[in-house]
Design a protein around this motif. Structure first.
Motif, PDB file in Angstrom:
ATOM      1  N   ASP A   1       0.828  -1.206   0.000  1.00  0.00           N
ATOM      2  CA  ASP A   1       0.000   0.000   0.000  1.00  0.00           C
ATOM      3  C   ASP A   1       0.862   1.256   0.000  1.00  0.00           C
ATOM      4  N   ARG A   2       1.991   1.182   0.741  1.00  0.00           N
ATOM      5  CA  ARG A   2       2.883   2.344   0.812  1.00  0.00           C
ATOM      6  C   ARG A   2       3.530   2.610  -0.539  1.00  0.00           C
ATOM      7  N   PHE A   3       3.960   1.559  -1.222  1.00  0.00           N
ATOM      8  CA  PHE A   3       4.555   1.719  -2.549  1.00  0.00           C
ATOM      9  C   PHE A   3       3.559   2.404  -3.489  1.00  0.00           C
ATOM     10  N   LEU A   4       2.321   1.905  -3.478  1.00  0.00           N
ATOM     11  CA  LEU A   4       1.287   2.474  -4.349  1.00  0.00           C
ATOM     12  C   LEU A   4       1.031   3.940  -4.003  1.00  0.00           C
ATOM     13  N   ALA A   5       0.962   4.233  -2.714  1.00  0.00           N
ATOM     14  CA  ALA A   5       0.690   5.602  -2.276  1.00  0.00           C
ATOM     15  C   ALA A   5       1.807   6.547  -2.699  1.00  0.00           C
ATOM     16  N   ILE A   6       3.060   6.075  -2.629  1.00  0.00           N
ATOM     17  CA  ILE A   6       4.197   6.912  -3.025  1.00  0.00           C
ATOM     18  C   ILE A   6       4.133   7.228  -4.516  1.00  0.00           C
ATOM     19  N   VAL A   7       3.850   6.216  -5.332  1.00  0.00           N
ATOM     20  CA  VAL A   7       3.771   6.433  -6.780  1.00  0.00           C
ATOM     21  C   VAL A   7       2.626   7.400  -7.111  1.00  0.00           C
TER      22      VAL A   7
END
Length: 315
Positions: free
Chosen positions: A5-11
């Protein structure tokens, strides 16, 4: 928030902004800067074209776009209720686009999410204050003004103020540079630079007539930001009222724009209001009849008394 979820949020955050600092991402997601550094490195190794500039921040390579993501039930409900609001409150163009957006959102939802979203929305309803939602004339003006703002063109209109000025005038013709539109307590308000007053003024669309587009252009000041704009408060007259206890709930629910403080005491509900002119409260106070007493100022007590005496003469 797990790692995926964090990876997606950063992108998504990088896609939304041109440049983002690691410190800002850490603050936004509640993780350490070291964790953000590791995440950025992992995303780069996974093929996401992230560009890092020392002392500036991170950005996505131009042209990179993250494919559509799936929505949770709560996210879908939020978006669909948003389209309901726009359909009710905005002009015709956006009403049509809100309907189209709703159809697209519903089309990409997984069947299970779409069914659950439909069930949740049936248990929720967006209601207005009871009056007609954005009358047709106001919708027409809303569209015209919105286009004028985007085109940076001035507009002209006849305007009726709620109260007469010191010379007894309520009507005037205004030419303005429209800066932005704000929805205040269910009513659309135009924030604009007024040629007549040589200052920023606020105009209710419901009080406008004969609105026309002009060829004159304007340039929005670099320092003006509608999201950060706060009008100066010139409501310098303080009014203190005391209501009977059994009116307390109704008074609170009335949500009068001028209310500044409410306090329940043994002898009643004390309400402080602040206005520019005492006449702004005259009709509202009279509507409560004998359930309210004006405590301050004395001049307003006398004004209420005079109005009641006039009413008695009629009966």
């Amino acid at each position: 928030m797990n790692k995926t979820d964090r990876f997606l949020a950063i992108v998504l955050e990088l896609q939304r902004k041109e440049v983002v600092r690691a410190e800002d991402l850490a603050t936004l997601f509640g993780f350490s800067v070291r964790t953000i550094y590791r995440d950025i490195q992992a995303l780069s190794e996974a093929g996401v074209p992230i560009i890092g500039a020392p002392g500036t921040g991170y950005s996505l390579m131009e042209g990179y776009f993250l494919p559509p993501v799936s929505f949770t039930v709560e996210e879908a409900v939020t978006l669909l209720i948003g389209t309901d609001f726009i359909e009710q409150r905005f002009d015709y163009d956006y009403r049509v686009r809100a309907q189209a957006a709703r159809g697209k959102i519903e089309a990409i939802l997984q069947e299970s999410v779409r069914n659950e979203t439909s069930r949740v929305r049936k248990a929720m309803r967006l209601l207005t204050s009871g009056k007609q939602v954005t009358p047709s004339k106001e919708r027409e003006y809303l569209e015209k003004i919105r286009r004028a703002i985007l085109d940076e063109r001035k507009i002209s209109f006849h305007y009726a103020k709620r109260l007469a000025d010191s010379e007894g005038n309520r009507h005037s013709v205004r030419t303005v540079a429209p800066y932005g539109l704000v929805l205040v307590q269910g009513s659309w308000m135009l924030v604009a630079q007024c040629d007549l007053r040589q200052d920023i003024r606020h105009f209710r669309l419901s009080r406008m007539t004969e609105l026309i587009d002009l060829e004159d252009r304007f340039e929005l000041p670099a320092h003006f930001n509608l999201r950060e704009y706060k009008p100066s408060d010139d409501r310098h007259l303080r009014v203190l009222l005391r209501f009977n206890h059994d009116m307390a709930d109704k008074v609170k629910e009335s949500n009068n724009f001028y209310m500044e403080d409410i306090e329940e005491r043994q002898d009643g509900l004390y309400v402080v209001l602040r206005v520019r002119q005492l006449n702004e409260l005259l009709q509202w106070v009279l509507s409560w009849g004998a359930d309210v007493i004006v405590l301050e100022p004395e001049s307003f007590r006398n004004r209420i008394r005079e109005e009641v005496e006039k009413m008695l003469k009629r009966y």
